[in-house]
Design a protein around this motif. Sequence first.
Motif, short mmCIF file in Angstrom:
data_model
loop_
_atom_site.label_atom_id
_atom_site.label_comp_id
_atom_site.label_asym_id
_atom_site.label_seq_id
_atom_site.Cartn_x
_atom_site.Cartn_y
_atom_site.Cartn_z
N THR A 115 -51.39 59.81 -38.84
CA THR A 115 -50.96 58.82 -40.05
C THR A 115 -49.62 58.01 -39.59
O THR A 115 -48.97 59.17 -39.21
N LEU A 116 -49.13 56.91 -39.84
CA LEU A 116 -48.11 56.47 -39.27
C LEU A 116 -47.43 56.40 -40.26
O LEU A 116 -46.59 55.96 -40.83
N CYS A 117 -47.80 55.67 -41.53
CA CYS A 117 -46.91 54.92 -42.35
C CYS A 117 -48.12 55.31 -43.69
O CYS A 117 -49.38 54.90 -43.23
N ILE A 118 -47.69 54.14 -44.74
CA ILE A 118 -49.15 54.50 -46.19
C ILE A 118 -48.76 53.25 -46.62
O ILE A 118 -46.95 52.45 -46.64
N ILE A 119 -49.05 52.16 -46.88
CA ILE A 119 -49.05 50.94 -47.45
C ILE A 119 -49.54 50.38 -48.66
O ILE A 119 -50.89 50.64 -49.03
N GLU A 120 -49.05 50.28 -49.28
CA GLU A 120 -49.03 50.58 -51.07
C GLU A 120 -49.86 48.76 -51.43
O GLU A 120 -48.96 47.77 -51.04
N ALA A 121 -51.04 48.66 -51.86
CA ALA A 121 -51.16 47.42 -52.28
C ALA A 121 -52.15 47.77 -53.50
O ALA A 121 -53.32 48.24 -53.41
N MET A 122 -51.55 47.12 -55.02
CA MET A 122 -52.45 46.93 -55.89
C MET A 122 -52.75 48.46 -56.69
O MET A 122 -53.46 48.57 -56.54
#
Length: 159
Positions: A115-122
């Motif tokens: 895992t490099l990052c988290i992207i929050e979408a909806m």
Amino acid sequence: MDYKEIEELIKTIDNSGLTYLEIESNGTKITMRKGTSNEESTSVVQNAQIQENKIERVVTTQTHDDDKKVIDKPSVDDENIRVVTSPIVGTFYESSGPDSEAFAKVGTQVKKGQTLCIIEAMKLMNEIESEFDGEVVEVLVKNEEMVEYGQELFKIALK
């Protein structure tokens, strides 16, 4: 969604910098794209490849907690650099929580699938994983910054 809500959404997207939006609500799925001709898509891919080959020794100034730091980025063989891009529109998070350490910083050795990052979408948290084994040489997005589909997030030097 009723017609007026959809119409307002179209106007909002048209006036924003977003190029792609996908929404699913109550069994209704809406996908919006701006500038989706094949020529433009090809141009974006070509520009990304050109930019990928232009990594050189750079001195930048970053501000953190009112302290100025100068970071000297080492020159890396251009052929060994890969760019990780955002697969979705959302909010970029460098860690799993405000008190947690970042998943990947400059100098972090990463493995494929890490895992490099988290992207929050909806309200959904999407873990973005490395597609390569290597070392993070540049993080191109700041924590809690909005990202677009296809936006460059990380540059990784292959091992």
